[in-house]
Design a protein around this motif. Structure first.
Motif, PDB file in Angstrom:
ATOM      1  N   ALA A  17       1.319 -64.303 -16.780  1.00 45.84           N
ATOM      2  CA  ALA A  17       0.299 -65.352 -16.793  1.00 45.84           C
ATOM      3  C   ALA A  17      -0.981 -64.826 -17.436  1.00 45.84           C
ATOM      4  N   THR A  18      -1.602 -65.645 -18.260  1.00 46.00           N
ATOM      5  CA  THR A  18      -2.758 -65.190 -19.025  1.00 46.00           C
ATOM      6  C   THR A  18      -4.061 -65.719 -18.447  1.00 46.00           C
ATOM      7  N   THR A  19      -5.029 -64.833 -18.355  1.00 41.08           N
ATOM      8  CA  THR A  19      -6.358 -65.186 -17.866  1.00 41.08           C
ATOM      9  C   THR A  19      -7.443 -64.900 -18.895  1.00 41.08           C
ATOM     10  N   GLN A  20      -7.062 -64.234 -19.992  1.00 43.01           N
ATOM     11  CA  GLN A  20      -8.028 -63.916 -21.025  1.00 43.01           C
ATOM     12  C   GLN A  20      -7.364 -64.042 -22.398  1.00 43.01           C
ATOM     13  N   ALA A  21      -8.174 -64.267 -23.415  1.00 45.18           N
ATOM     14  CA  ALA A  21      -7.654 -64.472 -24.759  1.00 45.18           C
ATOM     15  C   ALA A  21      -6.925 -63.230 -25.249  1.00 45.18           C
ATOM     16  N   ALA A  22      -5.858 -63.464 -26.023  1.00 44.91           N
ATOM     17  CA  ALA A  22      -5.089 -62.369 -26.611  1.00 44.91           C
ATOM     18  C   ALA A  22      -4.990 -62.593 -28.109  1.00 44.91           C
ATOM     19  N   VAL A  23      -5.215 -61.551 -28.888  1.00 46.08           N
ATOM     20  CA  VAL A  23      -5.127 -61.630 -30.343  1.00 46.08           C
ATOM     21  C   VAL A  23      -3.754 -61.133 -30.774  1.00 46.08           C
ATOM     22  N   VAL A  24      -3.049 -61.955 -31.560  1.00 41.77           N
ATOM     23  CA  VAL A  24      -1.722 -61.587 -32.036  1.00 41.77           C
ATOM     24  C   VAL A  24      -1.690 -61.686 -33.552  1.00 41.77           C
ATOM     25  N   LEU A  71       6.419 -68.913 -13.304  1.00 44.47           N
ATOM     26  CA  LEU A  71       7.123 -67.718 -13.783  1.00 44.47           C
ATOM     27  C   LEU A  71       7.695 -66.909 -12.629  1.00 44.47           C
ATOM     28  N   SER A  72       7.059 -66.997 -11.457  1.00 47.82           N
ATOM     29  CA  SER A  72       7.528 -66.223 -10.300  1.00 47.82           C
ATOM     30  C   SER A  72       8.954 -66.592  -9.896  1.00 47.82           C
ATOM     31  N   LEU A  73       9.395 -67.795 -10.213  1.00 43.58           N
ATOM     32  CA  LEU A  73      10.767 -68.200  -9.885  1.00 43.58           C
ATOM     33  C   LEU A  73      11.786 -67.515 -10.782  1.00 43.58           C
ATOM     34  N   LEU A  96       8.966 -61.003  -8.827  1.00 47.85           N
ATOM     35  CA  LEU A  96       8.165 -59.859  -8.425  1.00 47.85           C
ATOM     36  C   LEU A  96       6.719 -60.332  -8.338  1.00 47.85           C
ATOM     37  N   PRO A  97       5.833 -59.559  -7.709  1.00 52.66           N
ATOM     38  CA  PRO A  97       4.435 -59.992  -7.617  1.00 52.66           C
ATOM     39  C   PRO A  97       3.846 -60.243  -9.004  1.00 52.66           C
ATOM     40  N   GLN A  98       3.347 -61.449  -9.206  1.00 53.13           N
ATOM     41  CA  GLN A  98       2.928 -61.849 -10.541  1.00 53.13           C
ATOM     42  C   GLN A  98       1.673 -61.142 -11.031  1.00 53.13           C
ATOM     43  N   GLU A  99       0.855 -60.603 -10.112  1.00 58.95           N
ATOM     44  CA  GLU A  99      -0.314 -59.858 -10.579  1.00 58.95           C
ATOM     45  C   GLU A  99       0.092 -58.601 -11.336  1.00 58.95           C
ATOM     46  N   GLU A 100       1.337 -58.135 -11.126  1.00 61.22           N
ATOM     47  CA  GLU A 100       1.836 -56.985 -11.876  1.00 61.22           C
ATOM     48  C   GLU A 100       2.102 -57.335 -13.339  1.00 61.22           C
ATOM     49  N   LEU A 101       2.269 -58.618 -13.628  1.00 61.26           N
ATOM     50  CA  LEU A 101       2.549 -59.058 -14.997  1.00 61.26           C
ATOM     51  C   LEU A 101       1.347 -59.689 -15.675  1.00 61.26           C
ATOM     52  N   GLY A 109      -0.318 -65.077 -10.325  1.00 58.03           N
ATOM     53  CA  GLY A 109      -0.769 -63.986 -11.184  1.00 58.03           C
ATOM     54  C   GLY A 109      -2.267 -63.871 -11.291  1.00 58.03           C
ATOM     55  N   MET A 110      -2.990 -64.668 -10.505  1.00 62.72           N
ATOM     56  CA  MET A 110      -4.453 -64.646 -10.522  1.00 62.72           C
ATOM     57  C   MET A 110      -4.944 -65.330  -9.255  1.00 62.72           C
ATOM     58  N   SER A 111      -6.214 -65.175  -8.961  1.00 68.55           N
ATOM     59  CA  SER A 111      -6.773 -65.846  -7.800  1.00 68.55           C
ATOM     60  C   SER A 111      -6.869 -67.348  -8.044  1.00 68.55           C
TER      61      SER A 111
END
Length: 275
Positions: free
Chosen positions: A76-83, A103-105, A109-114, A205-207
Motif C-alpha cells: 500500500a502506498t502512502t507517498q509518491a513513487a517515481v518510476v 491486499l491483506s487478503l 502478513l502484517p501490511q505495514e511490512e509491505l 498498511g497505514m494508520s
C-alpha cells in the motif's frame, strides 16, 4: 497469450493510449479495482520518469517475458513513487490493482511490512507467479487469461476475512471523504483510536489518519480531473480550511506542490477507478 486486440467488451472498463482497464470477476469487485494491461509499443518516450500518486492500495505485477513470467508485489502506498516510463519498450504487463485495505487478503502478513515497498512476489508467495505463468501459457485469449486469473485469486481468498472494525473504518472514511475524525471513528468501532490505528497498520498498511489524508488528496485530484475550477475551493470542500495545511499534506502525498502538479500533469499518474 494475451493481446490488446482481443479484449472482451464485457470486461472493458476504460482505455487510454497506454493502459487497458478490465473488470475482475463480480465476486472480486469489492476487493480489486481492476486489472490493468500494458503492451509494448504504447505511446511514450522511453527514459522519461513518471510520478505515481499514492492511492493507499497495493498491487501485484506480472511481467510476461517470452521465456518466463516475473512477479512483483507493491505494498500500500502512502507517498509518491517515481518510476521509469517504459511504455514504449516494456514487455506485456498485467497489474492486479487492489482497493484500499484488501491486499491483506492476498498477502497474508502484517501490511505495514509491505507499505511503500516493492518486492519480488516470491518474498510473499512462492507459488503465485508460477501459477500465473501456467495460466498465461494455457490461455488462448485475453478473456481466458483473465478468467484463469479470477479463479486463482478467488481460491486464494477463500475463507479469509478482515476485522469488522477495519471494514467499518474503511467504509466510513470513504463515505465521509476522509473527513470523519479518527476519534469519532474509533468510538463507532468500540476501540480506542490507538488500537484502531494498530489494526489499520496490520490490515491496511497505514494508520487510519494517514488513510484519511491520502483519500482526501486523491478526491481533490479526482474533482480536478472532472473540471473543478478552483483548487482552493476544492480543497476547502475536502476539509482543508487552512491553505498551508493543504499545501503541506498535498506535497507530502504527491511529492510536489499543487501548482507544480497542475503545471506538469503529464509527469504524474493517478488512479481513475479507485476514488
Amino acid at each position: 497469450m494475451i493481446s490488446p486486440n482481443d479484449i472482451p467488451s464485457h470486461l472493458l472498463m476504460g482505455r487510454t493510449d497506454t493502459h487497458i482497464y478490465l473488470r475482475p470477476h463480480p465476486a472480486l469487485r469489492g476487493l480489486i479495482a481492476h486489472y490493468t494491461l500494458i503492451f509494448p509499443g504504447s505511446p511514450g518516450q522511453a527514459g522519461e520518469s513518471l510520478t505515481l500518486i499514492p492511492d493507499a492500495s497495493g498491487c501485484l505485477i506480472f511481467i510476461l517475458r517470452p521465456d518466463r513470467v516475473e512477479g512483483l508485489i507493491w505494498g500500500a502506498t502512502t507517498q509518491a513513487a517515481v518510476v521509469h516510463n517504459d511504455f514504449a519498450t516494456c514487455p506485456p504487463r498485467v497489474f492486479v490493482e487492489f482497493l484500499p485495505g484488501t491486499l491483506s487478503l492476498f498477502a497474508h502478513l502484517p501490511q505495514e511490512e509491505l507499505s511503500d515497498r516493492r518486492l519480488p512476489l516470491s518474498a510473499v508467495s512462492a507459488a503465485l507467479t508460477p501459477e500465473v505463468a501456467r495460466i498465461a501459457e494455457e490461455s488462448s485469449s485475453t478473456g481466458a487469461f483473465i478468467a484463469g486469473l479470477d479463479a486463482l485469486l478467488l481460491k486464494i481468498i477463500e475463507g479469509r476475512e478482515r476485522p469488522a472494525a477495519v471494514l467499518h473504518g474503511l467504509k466510513r472514511l470513504r463515505e465521509t471523504d476522509g473527513m470523519l475524525s479518527i476519534s469519532a471513528l474509533a468510538q463507532e468501532t468500540g476501540y480506542s483510536a490507538r488500537h484502531l490505528s494498530r489494526l489499520f497498520g496490520e490490515y491496511v498498511g497505514m494508520s487510519a489518519k494517514t488513510f484519511a489524508r491520502v483519500l482526501r488528496v486523491n478526491l481533490i485530484l479526482s474533482r480536478m480531473r472532472e473540471g473543478a475550477d478552483s483548487l482552493t475551493l476544492t480543497a476547502q470542500e475536502a476539509g482543508f480550511y487552512d491553505q498551508s495545511h493543504f499545501i503541506r499534506d498535498f506535497s507530502r502525498i504527491c511529492g510536489a506542490a499543487p501548482t507544480d502538479y497542475l503545471q506538469n500533469l503529464s509527469d504524474f499518474y493517478n488512479e481513475t477507478f479507485k476514488f
